[in-house]
Design an enzyme around this catalytic site. Sequence first.
Site, short mmCIF file in Angstrom:
data_model
loop_
_atom_site.label_atom_id
_atom_site.label_comp_id
_atom_site.label_asym_id
_atom_site.label_seq_id
_atom_site.Cartn_x
_atom_site.Cartn_y
_atom_site.Cartn_z
N TYR A 22 12.04 9.49 3.36
CA TYR A 22 12.18 8.05 3.54
C TYR A 22 13.28 7.82 4.57
O TYR A 22 14.36 8.40 4.48
CB TYR A 22 12.56 7.41 2.20
N LYS A 35 25.31 5.41 4.24
CA LYS A 35 25.90 5.58 2.91
C LYS A 35 27.38 5.99 2.97
O LYS A 35 28.23 5.16 3.26
CB LYS A 35 25.06 6.53 2.07
N ASP A 50 17.70 13.14 9.36
CA ASP A 50 18.15 11.95 8.65
C ASP A 50 19.10 12.41 7.54
O ASP A 50 18.66 12.95 6.52
CB ASP A 50 16.94 11.21 8.06
N1 HOZ Z 1 17.73 4.39 0.16
C1 HOZ Z 1 18.13 4.39 -1.20
C2 HOZ Z 1 17.71 5.63 -1.87
N2 HOZ Z 1 16.33 5.83 -1.94
C3 HOZ Z 1 17.67 3.24 -1.96
C4 HOZ Z 1 18.33 2.01 -1.55
C5 HOZ Z 1 17.40 0.89 -1.66
O1 HOZ Z 1 16.22 1.04 -1.26
O2 HOZ Z 1 17.83 -0.15 -2.16
#
Ligand code: HOZ
Length: 427
Positions: free
Chosen positions: A144, A267, A239
């Site tokens: 993702y 993050k 990523d």
């Molecule tokens: N990207 C984060 C971990 N999968 C999730 C954050 C979100 O989509 O709120």
Amino acid sequence: MDHTQSSRMFTEAREVLVGGVNSPVRAFKGVGGDPVFVRSGSGAWITDVDGNRYVDYVLSWGPLILGHAYPAVVEAVCVAMRAGSSFGIPTEAETLLARKIIQLVPSIEKVRLVNSGTEAAMSAIRLARGFTGRDLVVKIEGCYHGHMDGLLVNAGSGLTTLGTPTSPGIPAGYAACTLTMPYNDLAAAEEIFAAHGENIACLVIEPLPGNMGVILPEPGYLEGLRALTSKYGAMLVFDEVMSGFRAALGGAQAHFGIQPDMTILGKVVGGGMPLAAYGASAEVMHHLSPEGPVYQAGTLSGNPLATAAGLATLEALEQPGVFERAAEALRQVSKGIAAAAREKGFPIYQAQVGSMACTFFHEGPVRNYAEATQSDTARYAKFFHAMLEGGVYLAPSQFEAAFASSAHGPEEIGHTIEAARKAIAAL
Ligand code: HOZ
């Protein structure tokens, strides 16, 4: 546990916010039930609006590697706020944070600060296309990279949790520029590159995937991708939004010893504020505006509050023992969960690097998206709710990582293992 206030707030939130939340994975769709509303956080603990306390393994989905409201971060942000929250004019803090990123992340020589992981991924892909003059992007099933149009194809995180493999609203032409292949399958990568190599701008990958649960690269896999992309003149884009400063201080690229051509960060790098970054060699970054033709901009990019939080976080993380404390806490917790599962006689599979980990309710190794999605999500949902009742906040989805912070000490570890023992015994 009483959740009266959370329930009331969720009912009210649903009247004005879509699904009552501002990001889908918060809505508990992957585990059922209603989300708790948080009032505050301190160290490893969060307190909800009904006064219930939980040891937190979500940590804002990863950023808070020092725990909630870490004093030096709070202080740095307060100082910055008093001096003015945003200017849209250069500040020295941007240079200091960029220098720190370059010092810690092996492959980065120059960096651009942005506001979110999605924005960083979107911009990195544009730069890869602009640099190579090619259109195609290869991505990994279950990885993702935020919610940018072209990469919401076979994506992990909320897309897996919600069972929406590809979002409506994305023109077929966008998706057609994205080729997907399974993680840990070098033969599939060789096939794709043999067929399309000359037109591939980049291969974008979470080197340590964390959005289909945490999955480990098999020996030789990342090395193979490095060789393949070099052979075809495509860029290897890591990523590291999740793994950056978590797999190791220098990210997964430092942990596994692989140099990508470009890195996406988010993050931890923002210390809990909206900040992300992408970086590469000076030669590649030189193609970015204002030095080069590839355009990317942002009113709040590198804003003083976010750079203050990010810099304070990375500086604290460099102190001896801080990074290791978070990783060790998670190791002990994972061991406790494994022991409880063994006692009960049901299968789990665990993966951990640094301070990110995952316990899959799955028999045998999980090597890719197809195997991850064979996990027993119903059992995970029961475990999640039992842990919540036991005062432990886990990700409300089987397909997310657990994170620990340097504030997770013996008390929190003991509390978590005890809750896990009871939760698993009751499954
Ligand atoms: N990207 C984060 C971990 N999968 C999730 C954050 C979100 O989509 O709120």
